[in-house]
Design a protein around this motif. Sequence first.
Motif, PDB file in Angstrom:
ATOM      1  N   LYS A  65       0.846  -1.185   0.000  1.00 49.27           N
ATOM      2  CA  LYS A  65       0.000   0.000   0.000  1.00 49.27           C
ATOM      3  C   LYS A  65       0.885   1.239   0.000  1.00 49.27           C
ATOM      4  O   LYS A  65       1.948   1.258   0.627  1.00 49.27           O
ATOM      5  CB  LYS A  65      -0.892   0.023   1.232  1.00 49.27           C
ATOM      6  CG  LYS A  65      -1.964  -1.006   1.198  1.00 49.27           C
ATOM      7  CD  LYS A  65      -2.845  -0.822   2.382  1.00 49.27           C
ATOM      8  CE  LYS A  65      -3.957  -1.839   2.386  1.00 49.27           C
ATOM      9  NZ  LYS A  65      -4.819  -1.675   3.516  1.00 49.27           N
ATOM     10  N   LYS A  66       0.387   2.215  -0.702  1.00 53.48           N
ATOM     11  CA  LYS A  66       1.120   3.472  -0.699  1.00 53.48           C
ATOM     12  C   LYS A  66       0.922   4.132   0.652  1.00 53.48           C
ATOM     13  O   LYS A  66      -0.181   4.240   1.151  1.00 53.48           O
ATOM     14  CB  LYS A  66       0.598   4.404  -1.766  1.00 53.48           C
ATOM     15  CG  LYS A  66       1.048   4.027  -3.145  1.00 53.48           C
ATOM     16  CD  LYS A  66       0.643   5.120  -4.099  1.00 53.48           C
ATOM     17  CE  LYS A  66       1.184   4.855  -5.460  1.00 53.48           C
ATOM     18  NZ  LYS A  66       0.794   5.860  -6.398  1.00 53.48           N
ATOM     19  N   VAL A  67       2.021   4.544   1.168  1.00 51.08           N
ATOM     20  CA  VAL A  67       1.940   5.211   2.457  1.00 51.08           C
ATOM     21  C   VAL A  67       1.766   6.699   2.194  1.00 51.08           C
ATOM     22  O   VAL A  67       2.578   7.319   1.519  1.00 51.08           O
ATOM     23  CB  VAL A  67       3.219   4.965   3.281  1.00 51.08           C
ATOM     24  CG1 VAL A  67       3.159   5.706   4.582  1.00 51.08           C
ATOM     25  CG2 VAL A  67       3.429   3.505   3.470  1.00 51.08           C
ATOM     26  N   ARG A  68       0.719   7.167   2.647  1.00 53.53           N
ATOM     27  CA  ARG A  68       0.485   8.603   2.486  1.00 53.53           C
ATOM     28  C   ARG A  68       1.054   9.317   3.695  1.00 53.53           C
ATOM     29  O   ARG A  68       0.901   8.870   4.828  1.00 53.53           O
ATOM     30  CB  ARG A  68      -0.989   8.892   2.392  1.00 53.53           C
ATOM     31  CG  ARG A  68      -1.551   8.448   1.086  1.00 53.53           C
ATOM     32  CD  ARG A  68      -2.885   9.080   0.905  1.00 53.53           C
ATOM     33  NE  ARG A  68      -3.256   8.966  -0.486  1.00 53.53           N
ATOM     34  CZ  ARG A  68      -4.299   9.517  -0.993  1.00 53.53           C
ATOM     35  NH1 ARG A  68      -5.092  10.225  -0.231  1.00 53.53           N
ATOM     36  NH2 ARG A  68      -4.576   9.370  -2.251  1.00 53.53           N
ATOM     37  N   SER A  69       1.670  10.462   3.394  1.00 51.69           N
ATOM     38  CA  SER A  69       2.212  11.225   4.519  1.00 51.69           C
ATOM     39  C   SER A  69       1.064  11.945   5.227  1.00 51.69           C
ATOM     40  O   SER A  69       0.107  12.381   4.599  1.00 51.69           O
ATOM     41  CB  SER A  69       3.252  12.231   4.041  1.00 51.69           C
ATOM     42  OG  SER A  69       2.653  13.150   3.162  1.00 51.69           O
ATOM     43  N   LYS A  70       1.251  12.035   6.493  1.00 45.17           N
ATOM     44  CA  LYS A  70       0.217  12.649   7.316  1.00 45.17           C
ATOM     45  C   LYS A  70       0.300  14.157   7.128  1.00 45.17           C
ATOM     46  O   LYS A  70       1.366  14.747   7.218  1.00 45.17           O
ATOM     47  CB  LYS A  70       0.452  12.276   8.779  1.00 45.17           C
ATOM     48  CG  LYS A  70      -0.643  12.701   9.680  1.00 45.17           C
ATOM     49  CD  LYS A  70      -0.379  12.220  11.094  1.00 45.17           C
ATOM     50  CE  LYS A  70      -1.469  12.667  12.007  1.00 45.17           C
ATOM     51  NZ  LYS A  70      -1.231  12.319  13.379  1.00 45.17           N
ATOM     52  N   LYS A  71      -0.817  14.777   6.866  1.00 39.42           N
ATOM     53  CA  LYS A  71      -0.818  16.220   6.674  1.00 39.42           C
ATOM     54  C   LYS A  71      -0.757  16.888   8.043  1.00 39.42           C
ATOM     55  O   LYS A  71      -1.532  16.584   8.927  1.00 39.42           O
ATOM     56  CB  LYS A  71      -2.068  16.664   5.939  1.00 39.42           C
ATOM     57  CG  LYS A  71      -2.062  16.247   4.508  1.00 39.42           C
ATOM     58  CD  LYS A  71      -3.084  17.021   3.742  1.00 39.42           C
ATOM     59  CE  LYS A  71      -2.965  16.670   2.286  1.00 39.42           C
ATOM     60  NZ  LYS A  71      -3.802  17.483   1.457  1.00 39.42           N
TER      61      LYS A  71
END
Length: 175
Positions: A6-12
């Motif tokens: 899974k693509k790890v999305r950076s936390k905003k």
Amino acid sequence: MENLPKKVRSKKLNTRVDLTAMVSVSFLLIIFFMVTIELAKPKALVLESPDHGCCDCPQYYRDHGENRSVTLMLGEDNKLIYYMGFLESPITSPKEIKYGKDGIRKELLKRKNVLLEHSAKGVKPESLIVIIKPSKKSNYGNLINILDEMKIAKIETYAIVPEFTPKETELLALK
């Protein structure tokens, strides 16, 4: 389907900035500059000199400044001497007088009323000038009493001058 990573999305992160401190500093700077501008303004003293060319100028029966000045000399043991004008040629000769309602206050009010009578109509009356000269041997209470008399008699122009002429020193030493 395969298990794809899974693509790890950076936390905003929160992009909000707290400007409370900035507002406080800006208000302090505004107040500082307002005060410094007000203090930097040039102050001018209005110097009024009489116009000797007009016909309705007040006519004084003696020299203008001499007529308005009363000198009070404070000596030791509650001694109070006053004279009007210059000591060399006084309008009122030097006299010893008492403090209080029936003494110096009565004399100051009398002198003030004489000036009012001699002032021209429609012209602001000249004020009495009192020169207070406390000697080194006079006490502080006497100076306070004289300053109280200035307030009671509503005399606004007075000066405390600690220097004595030799004639004034002789006059205080008498008796």
